[in-house]
Scaffold this motif. Structure first.
Motif, PDB file in Angstrom:
ATOM      1  N   LYS A 102      -7.956  -6.987  -2.567  1.00  0.00           N
ATOM      2  CA  LYS A 102      -8.959  -6.156  -3.246  1.00  0.00           C
ATOM      3  C   LYS A 102      -8.722  -4.676  -2.975  1.00  0.00           C
ATOM      4  N   GLU A 103      -8.333  -4.347  -1.738  1.00  0.00           N
ATOM      5  CA  GLU A 103      -8.037  -2.951  -1.415  1.00  0.00           C
ATOM      6  C   GLU A 103      -6.846  -2.445  -2.224  1.00  0.00           C
ATOM      7  N   LEU A 104      -5.811  -3.283  -2.358  1.00  0.00           N
ATOM      8  CA  LEU A 104      -4.627  -2.902  -3.131  1.00  0.00           C
ATOM      9  C   LEU A 104      -4.972  -2.704  -4.606  1.00  0.00           C
ATOM     10  N   ILE A 105      -5.824  -3.592  -5.138  1.00  0.00           N
ATOM     11  CA  ILE A 105      -6.246  -3.465  -6.536  1.00  0.00           C
ATOM     12  C   ILE A 105      -6.975  -2.142  -6.747  1.00  0.00           C
ATOM     13  N   HIS A 106      -7.821  -1.773  -5.798  1.00  0.00           N
ATOM     14  CA  HIS A 106      -8.569  -0.509  -5.901  1.00  0.00           C
ATOM     15  C   HIS A 106      -7.609   0.683  -5.919  1.00  0.00           C
ATOM     16  N   ILE A 107      -6.614   0.657  -5.040  1.00  0.00           N
ATOM     17  CA  ILE A 107      -5.636   1.752  -4.992  1.00  0.00           C
ATOM     18  C   ILE A 107      -4.867   1.822  -6.315  1.00  0.00           C
ATOM     19  N   LYS A 141       0.842  -1.208   0.000  1.00  0.00           N
ATOM     20  CA  LYS A 141       0.000   0.000   0.000  1.00  0.00           C
ATOM     21  C   LYS A 141       0.870   1.248   0.000  1.00  0.00           C
ATOM     22  N   GLU A 142       1.889   1.260   0.838  1.00  0.00           N
ATOM     23  CA  GLU A 142       2.785   2.420   0.885  1.00  0.00           C
ATOM     24  C   GLU A 142       3.464   2.621  -0.467  1.00  0.00           C
ATOM     25  N   ALA A 143       3.885   1.520  -1.093  1.00  0.00           N
ATOM     26  CA  ALA A 143       4.557   1.623  -2.389  1.00  0.00           C
ATOM     27  C   ALA A 143       3.612   2.174  -3.448  1.00  0.00           C
ATOM     28  N   LEU A 144       2.375   1.677  -3.483  1.00  0.00           N
ATOM     29  CA  LEU A 144       1.401   2.144  -4.480  1.00  0.00           C
ATOM     30  C   LEU A 144       1.062   3.617  -4.282  1.00  0.00           C
ATOM     31  N   GLU A 145       1.167   4.086  -3.055  1.00  0.00           N
ATOM     32  CA  GLU A 145       0.875   5.488  -2.760  1.00  0.00           C
ATOM     33  C   GLU A 145       2.104   6.388  -2.901  1.00  0.00           C
ATOM     34  N   THR A 146       3.235   5.782  -3.282  1.00  0.00           N
ATOM     35  CA  THR A 146       4.462   6.539  -3.520  1.00  0.00           C
ATOM     36  C   THR A 146       4.513   6.951  -4.982  1.00  0.00           C
ATOM     37  N   GLN A 159      -5.775   0.802  -9.296  1.00  0.00           N
ATOM     38  CA  GLN A 159      -6.626   1.286 -10.384  1.00  0.00           C
ATOM     39  C   GLN A 159      -6.853   2.788 -10.292  1.00  0.00           C
ATOM     40  N   GLU A 160      -7.042   3.286  -9.071  1.00  0.00           N
ATOM     41  CA  GLU A 160      -7.243   4.723  -8.883  1.00  0.00           C
ATOM     42  C   GLU A 160      -6.023   5.532  -9.304  1.00  0.00           C
ATOM     43  N   ARG A 161      -4.844   4.979  -9.071  1.00  0.00           N
ATOM     44  CA  ARG A 161      -3.601   5.723  -9.287  1.00  0.00           C
ATOM     45  C   ARG A 161      -2.888   5.359 -10.594  1.00  0.00           C
ATOM     46  N   GLY A 162      -3.477   4.455 -11.368  1.00  0.00           N
ATOM     47  CA  GLY A 162      -2.843   4.054 -12.619  1.00  0.00           C
ATOM     48  C   GLY A 162      -1.569   3.267 -12.412  1.00  0.00           C
ATOM     49  N   LYS A 163      -1.539   2.440 -11.356  1.00  0.00           N
ATOM     50  CA  LYS A 163      -0.371   1.629 -11.038  1.00  0.00           C
ATOM     51  C   LYS A 163      -0.636   0.162 -11.414  1.00  0.00           C
ATOM     52  N   TRP A 164       0.423  -0.648 -11.327  1.00  0.00           N
ATOM     53  CA  TRP A 164       0.336  -2.078 -11.656  1.00  0.00           C
ATOM     54  C   TRP A 164       0.746  -2.931 -10.461  1.00  0.00           C
ATOM     55  N   ILE A 165       0.021  -4.037 -10.280  1.00  0.00           N
ATOM     56  CA  ILE A 165       0.392  -5.047  -9.287  1.00  0.00           C
ATOM     57  C   ILE A 165       0.630  -6.364 -10.018  1.00  0.00           C
ATOM     58  N   SER A 186       6.678   7.881  -7.205  1.00  0.00           N
ATOM     59  CA  SER A 186       7.684   7.418  -8.162  1.00  0.00           C
ATOM     60  C   SER A 186       7.579   5.927  -8.484  1.00  0.00           C
ATOM     61  N   ILE A 187       6.802   5.175  -7.716  1.00  0.00           N
ATOM     62  CA  ILE A 187       6.696   3.722  -7.935  1.00  0.00           C
ATOM     63  C   ILE A 187       5.463   3.422  -8.781  1.00  0.00           C
ATOM     64  N   ARG A 188       5.672   2.731  -9.891  1.00  0.00           N
ATOM     65  CA  ARG A 188       4.588   2.428 -10.821  1.00  0.00           C
ATOM     66  C   ARG A 188       4.116   0.972 -10.717  1.00  0.00           C
ATOM     67  N   THR A 189       5.036   0.050 -10.422  1.00  0.00           N
ATOM     68  CA  THR A 189       4.721  -1.385 -10.412  1.00  0.00           C
ATOM     69  C   THR A 189       5.175  -2.013  -9.105  1.00  0.00           C
ATOM     70  N   VAL A 190       4.299  -2.821  -8.505  1.00  0.00           N
ATOM     71  CA  VAL A 190       4.634  -3.545  -7.273  1.00  0.00           C
ATOM     72  C   VAL A 190       4.457  -5.036  -7.534  1.00  0.00           C
ATOM     73  N   ALA A 191       5.515  -5.790  -7.327  1.00  0.00           N
ATOM     74  CA  ALA A 191       5.452  -7.251  -7.436  1.00  0.00           C
ATOM     75  C   ALA A 191       5.393  -7.831  -6.031  1.00  0.00           C
ATOM     76  N   ILE A 192       4.280  -8.523  -5.722  1.00  0.00           N
ATOM     77  CA  ILE A 192       4.063  -9.070  -4.373  1.00  0.00           C
ATOM     78  C   ILE A 192       4.329 -10.572  -4.424  1.00  0.00           C
ATOM     79  N   ILE A 193       5.422 -10.995  -3.814  1.00  0.00           N
ATOM     80  CA  ILE A 193       5.848 -12.395  -3.888  1.00  0.00           C
ATOM     81  C   ILE A 193       5.081 -13.268  -2.890  1.00  0.00           C
ATOM     82  N   ALA A 194       4.660 -12.700  -1.773  1.00  0.00           N
ATOM     83  CA  ALA A 194       4.087 -13.462  -0.665  1.00  0.00           C
ATOM     84  C   ALA A 194       2.842 -14.239  -1.066  1.00  0.00           C
ATOM     85  N   GLU A 195       2.716 -15.456  -0.510  1.00  0.00           N
ATOM     86  CA  GLU A 195       1.488 -16.241  -0.611  1.00  0.00           C
ATOM     87  C   GLU A 195       0.674 -16.047   0.663  1.00  0.00           C
ATOM     88  N   GLY A 196      -0.640 -16.195   0.545  1.00  0.00           N
ATOM     89  CA  GLY A 196      -1.499 -16.122   1.721  1.00  0.00           C
ATOM     90  C   GLY A 196      -1.941 -14.734   2.109  1.00  0.00           C
TER      91      GLY A 196
END
Length: 264
Positions: free
Chosen positions: A123-128, A99-104, A130-136, A106-116
């Motif tokens: 869903k909250e991260l996806i919403h953020i 979440k912090e990265a998506l709200e930064t 989409q609102e900010r034009g970022k990629w997960i 200069s950061i456009r893409t966040v790769a989340i390695i963690a399972e679980g």
């Protein structure tokens, strides 16, 4: 933020912030950079809340130092050119760090390695995003690779696999996969049957991936360097049907090979 076409997430100038002191993954990223003849390492810095200083690693046969910071905000401030965060945080802390990265800015893409990662948090991260034009990319992903340009973490395995699958230089086939492990097999199959991989993305096996098959296929459709596409799906979910609709209405016109695997 680095300016590049909307359909390109990674190129030879892409630099990343790595969250988590994952020494082996960091070295693999640098080894890939070296065989691709990048002029600058793709890892700009490391974030580790427990320490700061420098991490000693190898650039080819020479030693190099990568700075370590305690917070994402400090890392982003010191390295504004880094527009990717490779997040090795555990499932317990993957949400707040992503979440912090998506709200930064200069950061456009966040790769989340963690399972679980809990579905409602994803869903909250996806919403953020989409609102900010970022990629997960992810959660529960091995990452992705832009051949000859940029590699996320441990994607594509050891350097011998990289060379055998000719990932040190770009081909013209782009793929998107649910499975991270079978992405390695896709790299091999594509290399044996075409001029090679241009880009490969593993969106992760969770019920709600941060980005979908269709989003990546539309990126590939817009990219003139991609001549054909591959989609590797799994039984369950509706993502493949969205791709079928895009084929029917003409949004996807390049050749697409699709394979859905599993039992039901």
């Amino acid at each position: 933020m680095t300016q590049r076409p909307e359909y390109i997430l990674f190129d030879k100038d892409t630099r990343a912030i790595v969250f988590g002191y994952q020494q082996a993954a960091i070295q693999r990223m640098l080894d890939f950079d070296f065989v691709c003849r990048r002029s600058v390492p793709s890892v700009a810095c490391i974030v580790d809340p427990t320490q700061d200083g420098n991490h000693k690693c190898f650039w080819g046969t020479k030693e190099t130092l990568i700075p370590i910071y305690r917070t994402i905000s400090e890392a982003a401030q010191r390295h504004p050119e880094a527009d990717v965060l490779v997040n090795f945080a555990s499932f317990r802390s993957a949400y707040p760090t992503s979440k912090e990265a998506l709200e930064t800015e200069s950061i456009r893409t966040v790769a989340i390695i963690a399972e679980g990662v809990p579905e409602h948090r994803t869903k909250e991260l996806i919403h953020i995003a989409q609102e900010r034009g970022k990629w997960i990319i992810g959660p529960a992903t091995v990452g992705g690779i832009a051949a000859g340009a940029f590699r996320i973490g441990n994607t594509a395995g050891p350097i011998a696999n990289i060379i055998q699958a000719r990932l040190h230089r770009p081909g013209s086939v782009a793929y998107v996969s649910k499975s991270g492990g079978l992405s390695n097999e896709l790299n091999n199959i594509v290399a044996l049957n075409s001029d090679g991989v241009y880009e490969g993305i593993a969106i992760g096996g969770d019920r709600y991936p941060g980005s979908s098959f269709l989003q990546h296929l539309l990126r590939f459709e817009a990219n003139p360097d991609v001549r054909m596409m591959v989609m590797f799906g799994e039984v369950g979910g509706l993502d493949e049907y969205a791709v079928v609709e895009a084929l029917k209405d003409g949004r996807i016109q390049k050749p697409l090979v699709a394979w859905c695997i599993g039992t039901c």
